[in-house]
Design a protein around this motif. Sequence first.
Motif: not given
Length: 315
Positions: A206-215, A248-249, A265-271
């Motif tokens: 949920t966090i990952n998909r929401a963050c991409h939506a913001v991107m 931050a998220i 890994f996914a969080s660092l990649y997204a950052t």
Amino acid sequence: MATQFAPLTPHKLKDELLTHPLMLSIGSLSLSTFMSRSIYGMIDWRPVLICVASDILAIGMDHYFDQEPMQLYALKTGNSEMTAIFKQAKVLLFSSAALLLFALAVSPPWTWLMVTIFFGPAFIWDFKLLIFGGKRQQKKARQSDEKPAQKAFSIKRIPGMKAVLIGIIRGCGTFAIVNSILARSLPVASSGPSIWNPTQIIIWSTINRACHAVMADVRDFHEDWEKQVPTIPVLLKSVFRTKVLLSAIHLLTTVLYSYNPYIVFASLYATVLVWFLNENSPRGLYRLSFHSQTLTALLYGGVEAAKWYTSYQMM
């Protein structure tokens, strides 16, 4: 002042109506497959097909209706290439709808309910559910000889909630579909210790998909700012502030699940992509952000395959 209509090129139109929905549906394919395997220890074609077909339908319909002016332009100018693209988009939508109905027909009734609850809003994402503009606005318009301004309410236009809703639809919704089919026939896989559990995957997804939506809203910042679409970057009035928020998220997610190397890994990649991409980056590069979970699922699958091969060799 009315915005001047600028027709898209056939290549751009094809990307909007065909390539983009198909590319994003790969994310649903990987996430639903990953959830099935990591939680229940098996892969069932029904939830995977439901998620993929629903994704294509929701995104495809949204983009198809957005391009209505282009369709009128293609018909008016007799542009056969553009007309063919719209026909292909229709075929994609109808075939996806047929596959969705087929998968639902062989699924439990509970799955129908989950699709309605979680994926239903995505199908009416940009539909004008309520139209505002009463007699007062009409009187003012008549006095000034202007067209009465009407405000329409749609799910997509809820201030600041677009990304949150996308996160819930894609994260919680995908799990709900998988769970509705597999939970009744299979218990949660418990063959030895595992770094995955349902709650963890739901929250992370949920966090990952929401963050991409913001991107994605960062990508559309200029257009959304001009139209005053209430996305998070527009509400924050800054792409930089949005990037700080997303970082931050992702950092919080990394700390929360520091014991899980895949999520780290996914969080660092997204950052990294948060700071690499901006409102002027090519649209195609943003798919790298969307597929952070796809890469994680592939990495997980590769590691599991290597473990299986090693154990097989030792037999």
